[in-house]
Design a protein around this motif. Structure first.
Motif, PDB file in Angstrom:
ATOM      1  N   MET A  89     114.314 116.286  27.340  1.00  0.00           N
ATOM      2  CA  MET A  89     114.141 117.673  27.732  1.00  0.00           C
ATOM      3  C   MET A  89     115.493 118.246  28.164  1.00  0.00           C
ATOM      4  O   MET A  89     115.927 119.259  27.652  1.00  0.00           O
ATOM      5  CB  MET A  89     113.169 117.723  28.923  1.00  0.00           C
ATOM      6  CG  MET A  89     112.655 119.121  29.230  1.00  0.00           C
ATOM      7  SD  MET A  89     111.858 119.841  27.823  1.00  0.00           S
ATOM      8  CE  MET A  89     110.771 120.940  28.620  1.00  0.00           C
ATOM      9  N   GLU A  90     116.139 117.657  29.061  1.00  0.00           N
ATOM     10  CA  GLU A  90     117.420 118.232  29.520  1.00  0.00           C
ATOM     11  C   GLU A  90     118.520 117.220  29.268  1.00  0.00           C
ATOM     12  O   GLU A  90     118.295 116.033  29.318  1.00  0.00           O
ATOM     13  CB  GLU A  90     117.343 118.520  31.022  1.00  0.00           C
ATOM     14  CG  GLU A  90     116.353 119.614  31.327  1.00  0.00           C
ATOM     15  CD  GLU A  90     116.945 120.564  32.342  1.00  0.00           C
ATOM     16  OE1 GLU A  90     116.614 121.748  32.270  1.00  0.00           O
ATOM     17  OE2 GLU A  90     117.740 120.115  33.168  1.00  0.00           O
ATOM     18  N   LYS A  91     119.721 117.718  28.964  1.00  0.00           N
ATOM     19  CA  LYS A  91     120.828 116.799  28.652  1.00  0.00           C
ATOM     20  C   LYS A  91     121.265 116.037  29.884  1.00  0.00           C
ATOM     21  O   LYS A  91     121.565 114.868  29.828  1.00  0.00           O
ATOM     22  CB  LYS A  91     122.019 117.605  28.126  1.00  0.00           C
ATOM     23  CG  LYS A  91     121.824 117.962  26.635  1.00  0.00           C
ATOM     24  CD  LYS A  91     123.118 118.437  26.018  1.00  0.00           C
ATOM     25  CE  LYS A  91     122.944 118.700  24.532  1.00  0.00           C
ATOM     26  NZ  LYS A  91     123.957 119.617  24.037  1.00  0.00           N
ATOM     27  N   GLU A  92     121.350 116.707  31.017  1.00  0.00           N
ATOM     28  CA  GLU A  92     121.897 115.991  32.161  1.00  0.00           C
ATOM     29  C   GLU A  92     120.948 116.100  33.338  1.00  0.00           C
ATOM     30  O   GLU A  92     120.259 117.070  33.503  1.00  0.00           O
ATOM     31  CB  GLU A  92     123.247 116.612  32.533  1.00  0.00           C
ATOM     32  CG  GLU A  92     123.129 118.110  32.752  1.00  0.00           C
ATOM     33  CD  GLU A  92     124.471 118.791  32.588  1.00  0.00           C
ATOM     34  OE1 GLU A  92     124.912 118.904  31.442  1.00  0.00           O
ATOM     35  OE2 GLU A  92     125.043 119.146  33.612  1.00  0.00           O
ATOM     36  N   ARG A  93     120.904 115.023  34.096  1.00  0.00           N
ATOM     37  CA  ARG A  93     119.972 114.987  35.219  1.00  0.00           C
ATOM     38  C   ARG A  93     120.533 115.703  36.446  1.00  0.00           C
ATOM     39  O   ARG A  93     119.830 116.381  37.150  1.00  0.00           O
ATOM     40  CB  ARG A  93     119.750 113.513  35.573  1.00  0.00           C
ATOM     41  CG  ARG A  93     118.384 113.107  35.846  1.00  0.00           C
ATOM     42  CD  ARG A  93     117.254 113.376  34.920  1.00  0.00           C
ATOM     43  NE  ARG A  93     117.052 112.470  33.805  1.00  0.00           N
ATOM     44  CZ  ARG A  93     116.809 112.936  32.584  1.00  0.00           C
ATOM     45  NH1 ARG A  93     116.826 114.201  32.330  1.00  0.00           N
ATOM     46  NH2 ARG A  93     116.592 112.107  31.611  1.00  0.00           N
ATOM     47  N   VAL A  94     121.837 115.531  36.723  1.00  0.00           N
ATOM     48  CA  VAL A  94     122.378 116.007  37.994  1.00  0.00           C
ATOM     49  C   VAL A  94     122.252 117.531  38.066  1.00  0.00           C
ATOM     50  O   VAL A  94     122.630 118.240  37.145  1.00  0.00           O
ATOM     51  CB  VAL A  94     123.869 115.611  38.124  1.00  0.00           C
ATOM     52  CG1 VAL A  94     124.436 116.191  39.414  1.00  0.00           C
ATOM     53  CG2 VAL A  94     123.986 114.106  38.103  1.00  0.00           C
ATOM     54  N   HIS A  95     121.686 118.010  39.166  1.00  0.00           N
ATOM     55  CA  HIS A  95     121.584 119.463  39.341  1.00  0.00           C
ATOM     56  C   HIS A  95     122.792 119.918  40.124  1.00  0.00           C
ATOM     57  O   HIS A  95     122.855 119.772  41.334  1.00  0.00           O
ATOM     58  CB  HIS A  95     120.295 119.791  40.086  1.00  0.00           C
ATOM     59  CG  HIS A  95     119.088 119.262  39.366  1.00  0.00           C
ATOM     60  ND1 HIS A  95     118.786 119.621  38.080  1.00  0.00           N
ATOM     61  CD2 HIS A  95     118.149 118.355  39.722  1.00  0.00           C
ATOM     62  CE1 HIS A  95     117.701 118.967  37.690  1.00  0.00           C
ATOM     63  NE2 HIS A  95     117.293 118.202  38.662  1.00  0.00           N
ATOM     64  N   ASP A  96     123.776 120.437  39.374  1.00  0.00           N
ATOM     65  CA  ASP A  96     125.004 120.834  40.083  1.00  0.00           C
ATOM     66  C   ASP A  96     124.957 122.307  40.476  1.00  0.00           C
ATOM     67  O   ASP A  96     125.955 122.870  40.861  1.00  0.00           O
ATOM     68  CB  ASP A  96     126.219 120.555  39.181  1.00  0.00           C
ATOM     69  CG  ASP A  96     126.101 121.340  37.882  1.00  0.00           C
ATOM     70  OD1 ASP A  96     127.021 121.312  37.075  1.00  0.00           O
ATOM     71  OD2 ASP A  96     125.052 122.001  37.703  1.00  0.00           O
ATOM     72  N   GLU A  97     123.766 122.930  40.316  1.00  0.00           N
ATOM     73  CA  GLU A  97     123.655 124.346  40.722  1.00  0.00           C
ATOM     74  C   GLU A  97     122.662 124.472  41.868  1.00  0.00           C
ATOM     75  O   GLU A  97     121.845 123.579  42.090  1.00  0.00           O
ATOM     76  CB  GLU A  97     123.215 125.196  39.520  1.00  0.00           C
ATOM     77  CG  GLU A  97     124.307 125.263  38.457  1.00  0.00           C
ATOM     78  CD  GLU A  97     123.857 126.038  37.228  1.00  0.00           C
ATOM     79  OE1 GLU A  97     124.728 126.413  36.440  1.00  0.00           O
ATOM     80  OE2 GLU A  97     122.639 126.238  37.053  1.00  0.00           O
ATOM     81  N   LEU A  98     122.702 125.614  42.533  1.00  0.00           N
ATOM     82  CA  LEU A  98     121.838 125.772  43.718  1.00  0.00           C
ATOM     83  C   LEU A  98     120.445 126.191  43.268  1.00  0.00           C
ATOM     84  O   LEU A  98     120.304 126.734  42.187  1.00  0.00           O
ATOM     85  CB  LEU A  98     122.456 126.829  44.639  1.00  0.00           C
ATOM     86  CG  LEU A  98     123.756 126.342  45.282  1.00  0.00           C
ATOM     87  CD1 LEU A  98     124.417 127.488  46.016  1.00  0.00           C
ATOM     88  CD2 LEU A  98     123.482 125.201  46.233  1.00  0.00           C
TER      89      LEU A  98
END
Lengths: 10, 213
Positions: free
Chosen positions: A1-10
């Motif tokens: 579903m999403e390329k990257e797991r880390v949520h680097d946004e608020l």
């Protein structure tokens, strides 16, 4: 579903 | 990090500061929906659980702590502050916001980046934030006169996610980042503000009182 797991946004 | 993202986060922070200033200086929360504020506390708590699990970031961590602290403070003021709680329009804040929570939870259960506790809650917070403004917009429609600070607060709140959309467009082309969940939720969220934006800008240009039909 999403390329990257880390949520680097608020 | 890009200018759209920075401007978006600062706009979000500004919206919360405007609301806090309104409540503290006027000692009134008239025109503010407590239900929307409750939903925002839920959004921030379910989104920022990674404060404890992921490495701290010089930029994100302070923002997360400020958003959590301010949203909880606002709800505290509106519920328990002896003067402020009298000014809450309890009888007009009628939106059944609990009906928003379950569908977002179910959606997060099925549509999430990864089926883990953190990721499902993160998705839940993204979906919930998209609809959290509804009680506030409904309350504004029933308010006879909307004070400037309240109007500015809602405008900034809508503008911040619109700026995030620009940030995502930039990141898609510059960093090849694809994020379907926040993209679609962010579009829905900004679309919900469409008519408010229209009447807000119209009242601002005609220099007249903001009034929603």
């Amino acid at each position: 579903m999403e390329k990257e797991r880390v949520h680097d946004e608020l | 990090m890009n200018a759209f993202r920075l401007l978006a986060d600062l706009t979000h922070l500004l919206s919360i500061i405007i609301l806090l200033v309104k409540i503290r200086t006027t000692k009134s929360c008239a025109g503010i929906s407590l239900k929307t504020q409750d939903l925002y506390v839920l959004v921030f708590i379910s989104r920022y659980l990674d404060l404890f699990t992921r490495p701290l970031s010089l930029y994100n961590t302070p923002f997360k702590l400020v958003f959590l602290a301010t949203s909880i403070t606002i709800v505290y003021y509106m519920r328990y502050h002896k003067v402020v709680k009298q000014t809450y329009n309890k009888d007009s804040d009628t939106f059944k916001h609990y009906f928003l929570i379950l569908p977002c939870a179910v959606l997060a259960f099925f549509i999430n980046p990864k089926f883990t506790f953190i990721e499902v809650l993160w998705s839940f917070s993204i979906y919930l934030e998209a609809v959290a403004i509804l009680p506030q917009l409904v309350l504004l429609q029933s308010s006879s006169n909307i004070d400037n600070l309240t109007g500015n607060y809602v405008f900034m709140l809508g503008a911040y996610r619109a700026l995030y959309l620009l940030n995502w467009i930039y990141r898609f082309f510059a960093e090849d980042v694809v994020r379907w969940i926040p993209w679609i939720a962010g579009l829905v969220q900004t679309a919900l503000y469409a008519d408010f934006f229209y009447y807000y800008i119209k009242s601002w240009r005609n220099n007249e009182r903001l009034k929603l039909p």
